[in-house]
Design an enzyme around this catalytic site. Structure first.
Site, PDB file in Angstrom:
ATOM      1  N   SER A  15       2.267   6.326  -2.312  1.00 47.35           N
ATOM      2  CA  SER A  15       3.255   7.409  -2.315  1.00 47.35           C
ATOM      3  C   SER A  15       4.374   7.280  -3.338  1.00 47.35           C
ATOM      4  O   SER A  15       4.967   8.285  -3.724  1.00 47.35           O
ATOM      5  CB  SER A  15       3.884   7.528  -0.917  1.00 47.35           C
TER       6      SER A  15
ATOM      7  N   MET B 294       0.820  -1.205   0.000  1.00 51.12           N
ATOM      8  CA  MET B 294       0.000   0.000   0.000  1.00 51.12           C
ATOM      9  C   MET B 294       0.858   1.260   0.000  1.00 51.12           C
ATOM     10  O   MET B 294       0.498   2.265  -0.633  1.00 51.12           O
ATOM     11  CB  MET B 294      -0.922  -0.017   1.224  1.00 51.12           C
ATOM     12  N   CYS B 295       2.009   1.215   0.693  1.00 52.05           N
ATOM     13  CA  CYS B 295       2.858   2.402   0.730  1.00 52.05           C
ATOM     14  C   CYS B 295       3.370   2.753  -0.662  1.00 52.05           C
ATOM     15  O   CYS B 295       3.482   3.931  -1.023  1.00 52.05           O
ATOM     16  CB  CYS B 295       4.025   2.191   1.692  1.00 52.05           C
ATOM     17  N   THR B 296       3.678   1.727  -1.459  1.00 54.57           N
ATOM     18  CA  THR B 296       4.144   1.957  -2.831  1.00 54.57           C
ATOM     19  C   THR B 296       3.022   2.523  -3.682  1.00 54.57           C
ATOM     20  O   THR B 296       3.218   3.474  -4.456  1.00 54.57           O
ATOM     21  CB  THR B 296       4.660   0.648  -3.447  1.00 54.57           C
TER      22      THR B 296
END
EC number: 6.2.1.64
Length: 462
Positions: A241, A236-238
């Site tokens: 952001s 999810m971070c990839t």
């Protein structure tokens, strides 16, 4: 004659020629069998050879069993299923049932050759059955526009062989569990007459596999669950952001923008088969990709990411379906020794096949007939047990429901498929096993969508 009448004229001419051939060759009345029709099959069944089964005796009975009695179930009428149905029908199998819960999409037409543009939107099983019943004389294909979970053990018990052309691991695991539940044991000895052989095929791009499963005798789906690759998910971070791929942009829109904006109304879920929904995801993905200078977002890629479409190549489907149909023929006639028991196919760089014997697991949760041993500390929380059931490579459950017998009563510790019960049992997840009243040696019964059977676990405290 108008162009629209030309195909009809050709069809009538073919029917006339077929009728003439049956009359000349000594047709068999209304049975649909003309002289010489099954010569290609008789060569395998009415004479011996260097590769026949050691116990095989050539006769006409095997062909008659094939034509009149043998009942085969095909699960899946997609790219692999269409090839399977065609192969079986032309090999002499006349009692065929097919199950498929999907309808025909335009994207299916390039390889699923039993369908035509006019069939778009109709159930795959029904159209495939109509096509074969019309094209192959005396073939009786019975369609079922259903999920496999809609049928009970009585339905599956009627078939001599079941062959799968599925794109779902969950569905594979479920039918595997169903066939294992049909087995009968007398004093611990398996009754061979209760075995319904399962032939399973799968393809992805230029790669494929086929396997023969004799429930209770050879390795089942659960025995080799680690062979199936996990579904591709992006962190999810990839996605949020640091997107680097077109797929990251599409996943961002699917997972974050759609629930937030709800473009088609409150509570309307994303439908991968709705062109308007896909178009919205596509446009928003292009906008996000342009912000990060990412290229490659296309409508087709968007649809593939949203629907988790597995890439399909018609030639791979043809090869794997041929292998599966051959194994069905070998088992149905007992003329040849079946595959032992797993074949892999790779057509990426040249042509490569490899066959090996997948071995049974002594502690297989499906076919071992033994409770599964699990070890936890008394202070471990129920959430840890739930995580183990879902994350373990050998279990990979999806939504396990856990029950136990406490003080003589059957108690549900956690069940998430029913909202009201999930809310009532959710507090148990933060409780320790000791607080829940579980003891060393306690048996836990776990139900899951991956199997029609309840899996028993024996809890051991460490």
């Amino acid at each position: 004659m108008a162009d629209g009448e030309e195909p009809e004229k050709k069809r009538r001419r073919i029917e006339e020629l077929l009728a003439e051939k049956m009359a000349v060759d000594g047709g068999c009345g209304d049975t649909g069998d003309w002289e010489g029709r099954w010569n290609h099959v008789k060569k395998f069944l009415e004479r011996s050879g260097p590769f026949t089964h050691p116990d095989f005796e050539p006769s006409t009975e095997s062909l008659q069993f094939l034509l009149d009695t043998c009942k085969v179930l095909v699960i899946g009428a997609g790219g692999l299923g269409c090839e399977l149905l065609k192969n079986l029908a032309l090999s002499g199998f006349r009692q065929i049932h097919v199950i498929d819960m999907d309808t025909i999409d335009v994207s299916n037409l390039n390889r699923q050759f039993l369908f035509r543009p006019k069939d778009v939107g109709r159930p795959k099983a029904e159209v495939a059955a109509e096509f074969l019943n019309d094209r192959v004389p005396n073939c009786n294909v019975v369609p079922h526009f259903n999920k496999i979970q809609d049928f009970n053990d009585t339905f599956y018990r009627q078939f001599h062989i079941i062959v799968c052309g599925l794109d779902s691991i969950i569905a594979r695991r479920w039918i595997n569990g169903m066939l294992i539940s049909l087995l009968n044991y007398e004093d611990g000895v398996l009754d061979p007459s209760s075995i319904v052989p399962l032939i399973d095929g799968g393809t992805e791009g230029f790669k494929g596999n086929a396997r023969v499963i004799l429930p209770g005798m050879t390795a089942c789906i659960e025995c080799t669950l680690e062979l199936y690759p996990p579904q591709v998910n992006f962190p999810m971070c990839t996605i949020a952001s640091m997107p680097r791929l077109p797929e990251h942009c599409i996943e961002y829109v699917r997972m974050l923008q759609w629930p937030k904006e709800q473009p088609f109304g409150d509570g309307v879920p994303l439908d991968g088969d709705d062109p308007e929904h896909i178009q919205w995801i596509f446009q928003k993905s292009i906008e996000r990709a342009s912000q990060y200078n990412i290229r490659g977002v296309t409508y087709r890629l968007t649809q593939g990411v949203v629907k988790r479409i597995i890439p399909a190549v018609a030639s791979t489907n043809a090869v794997i379906a041929a292998v599966c149909a051959t194994e069905v023929f070998k088992i149905a006639t007992s003329a040849y020794i079946p595959l032992n028991n797993y074949l892999v196919f790779n057509d990426v760089d040249g042509l490569y096949t490899y066959t090996f014997e997948a071995e049974r697991k002594e502690n297989c949760p499906a076919c071992s007939q033994l409770p599964q041993n699990i070890q936890f500390s008394p202070s471990a929380k129920l959430q840890e047990v739930l995580d183990y059931l879902t994350n373990s490579a050998s279990l990979q459950m999806k939504s396990p429901a856990i029950t136990a017998t406490l003080e003589g009563k059957n108690r549900t510790l956690y069940l998430q498929s029913v909202t009201s019960i999930e809310e009532r049992t959710r507090p148990n997840l933060s409780k320790t096993l000791k607080e829940l009243g579980l003891v060393d040696g306690q048996e836990l019964a776990v139900a899951d969508v991956t199997t029609p059977q309840t899996v028993l676990f024996k809890l051991h405290f460490t």
